[in-house]
Write a protein that holds these residues in place. Structure first.
Motif, PDB file in Angstrom:
ATOM      1  N   MET A   1       0.845  -1.187   0.000  1.00 32.33           N
ATOM      2  CA  MET A   1       0.000   0.000   0.000  1.00 32.33           C
ATOM      3  C   MET A   1       0.886   1.245   0.000  1.00 32.33           C
ATOM      4  SD  MET A   1      -3.141   1.187   0.033  1.00 32.33           S
ATOM      5  CE  MET A   1      -4.174  -0.147   0.638  1.00 32.33           C
ATOM      6  N   ALA A   2       0.613   2.184  -0.861  1.00 32.63           N
ATOM      7  CA  ALA A   2       1.385   3.424  -0.924  1.00 32.63           C
ATOM      8  C   ALA A   2       0.450   4.592  -1.157  1.00 32.63           C
ATOM      9  CB  ALA A   2       2.414   3.349  -2.053  1.00 32.63           C
ATOM     10  N   THR A   3       0.827   5.755  -0.662  1.00 31.58           N
ATOM     11  CA  THR A   3       0.030   6.957  -0.915  1.00 31.58           C
ATOM     12  C   THR A   3       0.267   7.408  -2.353  1.00 31.58           C
ATOM     13  OG1 THR A   3       1.770   8.487  -0.245  1.00 31.58           O
ATOM     14  CG2 THR A   3       0.320   7.635   1.501  1.00 31.58           C
ATOM     15  N   TRP A   4      -0.602   8.295  -2.838  1.00 27.49           N
ATOM     16  CA  TRP A   4      -0.457   8.815  -4.199  1.00 27.49           C
ATOM     17  C   TRP A   4       0.872   9.565  -4.347  1.00 27.49           C
ATOM     18  CZ3 TRP A   4      -2.001   7.959  -8.818  1.00 27.49           C
ATOM     19  CH2 TRP A   4      -1.927   8.937  -9.820  1.00 27.49           C
ATOM     20  N   ALA A   5       1.230  10.334  -3.317  1.00 30.39           N
ATOM     21  CA  ALA A   5       2.492  11.087  -3.364  1.00 30.39           C
ATOM     22  C   ALA A   5       3.686  10.138  -3.434  1.00 30.39           C
ATOM     23  CB  ALA A   5       2.593  11.999  -2.148  1.00 30.39           C
ATOM     24  N   GLU A   6       3.634   9.046  -2.660  1.00 32.74           N
ATOM     25  CA  GLU A   6       4.729   8.074  -2.675  1.00 32.74           C
ATOM     26  C   GLU A   6       4.824   7.379  -4.033  1.00 32.74           C
ATOM     27  OE1 GLU A   6       4.650   6.765   2.056  1.00 32.74           O
ATOM     28  OE2 GLU A   6       3.462   5.661   0.574  1.00 32.74           O
ATOM     29  N   ALA A   7       3.697   7.098  -4.636  1.00 31.13           N
ATOM     30  CA  ALA A   7       3.702   6.457  -5.950  1.00 31.13           C
ATOM     31  C   ALA A   7       4.336   7.366  -6.990  1.00 31.13           C
ATOM     32  CB  ALA A   7       2.274   6.079  -6.354  1.00 31.13           C
ATOM     33  N   LEU A   8       4.018   8.657  -6.937  1.00 32.79           N
ATOM     34  CA  LEU A   8       4.583   9.610  -7.898  1.00 32.79           C
ATOM     35  C   LEU A   8       6.085   9.774  -7.704  1.00 32.79           C
ATOM     36  CD1 LEU A   8       1.872  12.441  -7.944  1.00 32.79           C
ATOM     37  CD2 LEU A   8       2.348  10.768  -9.742  1.00 32.79           C
ATOM     38  N   ALA A   9       6.529   9.689  -6.447  1.00 31.54           N
ATOM     39  CA  ALA A   9       7.948   9.897  -6.151  1.00 31.54           C
ATOM     40  C   ALA A   9       8.782   8.640  -6.359  1.00 31.54           C
ATOM     41  CB  ALA A   9       8.091  10.372  -4.702  1.00 31.54           C
ATOM     42  N   SER A  10       8.126   7.505  -6.567  1.00 33.75           N
ATOM     43  CA  SER A  10       8.851   6.242  -6.684  1.00 33.75           C
ATOM     44  C   SER A  10       9.716   6.201  -7.942  1.00 33.75           C
ATOM     45  CB  SER A  10       7.861   5.078  -6.708  1.00 33.75           C
ATOM     46  OG  SER A  10       8.539   3.852  -6.941  1.00 33.75           O
ATOM     47  N   THR A  11      10.900   5.647  -7.797  1.00 36.24           N
ATOM     48  CA  THR A  11      11.814   5.469  -8.945  1.00 36.24           C
ATOM     49  C   THR A  11      11.953   3.987  -9.309  1.00 36.24           C
ATOM     50  OG1 THR A  11      13.702   5.385  -7.441  1.00 36.24           O
ATOM     51  CG2 THR A  11      13.115   7.553  -8.395  1.00 36.24           C
ATOM     52  N   ALA A  12      11.137   3.130  -8.687  1.00 38.10           N
ATOM     53  CA  ALA A  12      11.189   1.698  -8.966  1.00 38.10           C
ATOM     54  C   ALA A  12      10.775   1.437 -10.412  1.00 38.10           C
ATOM     55  CB  ALA A  12      10.264   0.943  -8.010  1.00 38.10           C
ATOM     56  N   PRO A  13      11.341   0.415 -11.030  1.00 39.20           N
ATOM     57  CA  PRO A  13      10.974   0.109 -12.419  1.00 39.20           C
ATOM     58  C   PRO A  13       9.497  -0.295 -12.511  1.00 39.20           C
ATOM     59  CG  PRO A  13      12.254  -1.683 -11.451  1.00 39.20           C
ATOM     60  CD  PRO A  13      12.326  -0.542 -10.486  1.00 39.20           C
ATOM     61  N   LEU A  14       8.870   0.049 -13.615  1.00 38.70           N
ATOM     62  CA  LEU A  14       7.469  -0.284 -13.813  1.00 38.70           C
ATOM     63  C   LEU A  14       7.303  -1.795 -13.952  1.00 38.70           C
ATOM     64  CD1 LEU A  14       6.441   2.462 -16.413  1.00 38.70           C
ATOM     65  CD2 LEU A  14       5.838   2.380 -14.000  1.00 38.70           C
ATOM     66  N   PRO A  15       6.236  -2.343 -13.430  1.00 32.71           N
ATOM     67  CA  PRO A  15       6.011  -3.784 -13.595  1.00 32.71           C
ATOM     68  C   PRO A  15       5.753  -4.107 -15.057  1.00 32.71           C
ATOM     69  CG  PRO A  15       4.077  -2.725 -12.650  1.00 32.71           C
ATOM     70  CD  PRO A  15       5.161  -1.695 -12.649  1.00 32.71           C
ATOM     71  N   GLU A  16       6.032  -5.325 -15.424  1.00 31.99           N
ATOM     72  CA  GLU A  16       5.831  -5.751 -16.806  1.00 31.99           C
ATOM     73  C   GLU A  16       4.356  -5.677 -17.171  1.00 31.99           C
ATOM     74  OE1 GLU A  16       6.321  -9.801 -19.567  1.00 31.99           O
ATOM     75  OE2 GLU A  16       6.923  -9.786 -17.440  1.00 31.99           O
ATOM     76  N   HIS A  17       4.082  -5.153 -18.352  1.00 30.45           N
ATOM     77  CA  HIS A  17       2.696  -5.100 -18.840  1.00 30.45           C
ATOM     78  C   HIS A  17       2.364  -6.446 -19.479  1.00 30.45           C
ATOM     79  CE1 HIS A  17      -1.043  -3.663 -20.442  1.00 30.45           C
ATOM     80  NE2 HIS A  17      -0.657  -3.898 -21.681  1.00 30.45           N
ATOM     81  N   ASN A  18       1.569  -7.220 -18.794  1.00 22.72           N
ATOM     82  CA  ASN A  18       1.283  -8.569 -19.290  1.00 22.72           C
ATOM     83  C   ASN A  18      -0.213  -8.875 -19.321  1.00 22.72           C
ATOM     84  OD1 ASN A  18       0.740  -8.732 -16.587  1.00 22.72           O
ATOM     85  ND2 ASN A  18       2.281 -10.296 -16.107  1.00 22.72           N
ATOM     86  N   ARG A  19      -1.033  -7.856 -19.411  1.00 26.17           N
ATOM     87  CA  ARG A  19      -2.481  -8.051 -19.486  1.00 26.17           C
ATOM     88  C   ARG A  19      -2.985  -7.700 -20.884  1.00 26.17           C
ATOM     89  NH1 ARG A  19      -1.293 -10.493 -15.804  1.00 26.17           N
ATOM     90  NH2 ARG A  19      -2.108 -10.461 -13.673  1.00 26.17           N
ATOM     91  N   GLY A  20      -4.003  -8.438 -21.315  1.00 27.51           N
ATOM     92  CA  GLY A  20      -4.555  -8.211 -22.641  1.00 27.51           C
ATOM     93  C   GLY A  20      -6.039  -7.955 -22.599  1.00 27.51           C
ATOM     94  N   PRO A  21      -6.655  -7.751 -23.750  1.00 26.98           N
ATOM     95  CA  PRO A  21      -8.084  -7.420 -23.827  1.00 26.98           C
ATOM     96  C   PRO A  21      -9.003  -8.449 -23.182  1.00 26.98           C
ATOM     97  CG  PRO A  21      -7.011  -7.045 -25.933  1.00 26.98           C
ATOM     98  CD  PRO A  21      -6.014  -7.769 -25.078  1.00 26.98           C
ATOM     99  N   ASP A  22      -8.596  -9.711 -23.167  1.00 26.77           N
ATOM    100  CA  ASP A  22      -9.479 -10.759 -22.645  1.00 26.77           C
ATOM    101  C   ASP A  22      -9.270 -11.059 -21.167  1.00 26.77           C
ATOM    102  OD1 ASP A  22     -10.751 -11.190 -25.104  1.00 26.77           O
ATOM    103  OD2 ASP A  22      -9.137 -12.500 -25.789  1.00 26.77           O
ATOM    104  N   ASP A  23      -8.332 -10.372 -20.530  1.00 28.25           N
ATOM    105  CA  ASP A  23      -8.091 -10.599 -19.103  1.00 28.25           C
ATOM    106  C   ASP A  23      -9.124  -9.847 -18.263  1.00 28.25           C
ATOM    107  OD1 ASP A  23      -5.776 -12.287 -19.097  1.00 28.25           O
ATOM    108  OD2 ASP A  23      -4.605 -10.576 -19.811  1.00 28.25           O
TER     109      ASP A  23
END
Length: 388
Positions: free
Chosen positions: A1-23
């Motif tokens: 769980m993270a606040t909106w401010a913490e999410a914006l300030a995060s420098t962690a790499p983005l998670p892999e985009h692995n979802r598609g239209p049928d998910d």
């Protein structure tokens, strides 16, 4: 769980985009007005279709200022309110809960241009004693669904502001609209035409035979916004779909007809019909007529037991402030006898201060029906079949 401010300030790499239209994207639950709520399996493709189509249909843009008051847990609020506005880059004016005085002030203050709502909200706002203090002149689009907009109320909007209420129709199973009126050519008391890329038809609810123009039957829907099925309810899923011309159609449970221009009109929920001595009475039709009474602010029509007719019509009514103490049951019954067929007329009127409503603003007719059944001494499971 993270606040909106913490999410914006995060420098962690983005998670892999692995979802598609049928998910699976969301699992909204039906409102439960005709039974226990069921989870609707909506993948990304069904939501994305109506988000994009809704934005184009309502001519939304970054210049749009939209009032969002339909709850975000409701499919209309989430898709027709939030998703379409985000897709179009519009400004959203958020209300945490419905308050007619606050809505009037927000529309005036922020010069709201688009307002998607539940018709009961418009009825409530128009009934406000402070209504003449609000400036609704910025509105260029007003519409919604979830319940029928009474013709008398729609006409008042047109007369006062030149606004034509754009009524739409859809279910949790269709990610909000499956039908909508064209904003430049709406018809009153009408669901509109099938939404983009949608095939909708009217069939006999018993034989499932497609019916010709003008005949009343069950509305069935095929389109890219239709859900995949009910969560962990395979039997309910199987019962909800039929095949016509090789296409999978969802059975809406609503009765309606199509006119010569291809516009759909709803009669009522299939399970709400009142059987009065063999005559079919559709509560929504009686409610729409009762809204024309000058003293009625809201009305909900239900069945009541009748030793002779089997069932009779009962109206649960909220009076306008200026009609309280002046309008009684006899007045309303006499007015109804003058304005509708005898078998449709309420035999009883109950006055209440407010109608029970769900969190999304819909009148809880089923709760009123169950309460009436209890009053009649029926066993818990013996209410009329239409309300199961």
């Amino acid at each position: 769980m993270a606040t909106w401010a913490e999410a914006l300030a995060s420098t962690a790499p983005l998670p892999e985009h692995n979802r598609g239209p049928d998910d699976l994207a969301v699992l909204p639950y039906t409102s439960g007005t005709t039974g226990l709520p069921k989870g609707c399996i909506h993948p990304h493709r069904t939501l994305m279709h109506n988000a994009v189509a809704g934005s184009l249909w309502g001519d939304s843009s970054p210049e749009t200022v939209a009032l969002l008051v339909v709850p975000l847990f409701h499919i209309t609020g989430m898709v027709a309110g939030m998703h379409t506005a985000i897709y179009a880059g519009s400004t959203l004016v958020l209300m945490p809960r419905w308050d007619r005085e606050l809505a009037g002030r927000l529309i005036s203050r922020w010069r709201v241009t688009h307002w998607t709502n539940i018709p009961t909200m418009v009825i409530d706002l128009l009934a406000s004693p402070s209504f003449d203090q609000y400036d609704l002149s910025s509105l260029v689009y007003i519409g919604g669904g979830g319940a029928a907009m009474p013709q008398a109320v729609a006409q008042r909007l047109l007369d006062l502001f030149g606004l034509r209420f754009v009524e739409g129709y859809g279910l949790t199973e269709t990610a909000a609209p499956s039908h909508s009126n064209p904003p430049d050519d709406p018809k009153q008391q009408c669901l509109g035409i099938p939404f983009m890329s949608t095939d909708a038809r009217v069939v006999d609810p018993e034989t499932l035979r497609e019916l010709p123009q003008g005949e009343t039957g069950e509305i069935v829907i095929h389109g890219p916004m239709v859900f995949d099925g009910y969560w962990k309810r395979p039997e309910a899923t199987a019962a909800a779909f039929i095949e016509i011309d090789g296409k999978r159609f969802f059975r809406s449970g609503d009765l309606g007809r199509v006119d010569e221009d291809g516009y759909f009109f709803i009669t009522d929920r299939l399970k709400r019909m009142i059987n009065a001595s063999g005559f079919k009475v559709w509560p929504a039709e009686v409610e729409a007529l009762m809204f024309k009474h000058p003293g009625i602010a809201e009305a909900c029509v239900i069945a009541t037991r009748d030793a002779y007719r089997g069932e009779s019509v009962k109206a649960v009514v909220v009076l306008r402030a200026d009609a309280k103490g002046k309008t009684g049951e006899a007045d309303i019954l006499a007015w109804c006898r003058e304005h509708m067929a005898a078998y449709k007329c309420p035999r009883e009127v109950e006055f209440v201060d407010a109608l029970p409503k769900s969190g999304s603003g819909k009148v809880m007719w089923r709760w009123l029906q169950e309460r009436e059944a209890e009053r009649a001494g029926q066993a818990a499971g013996a209410e009329p079949a239409r309300a199961q």
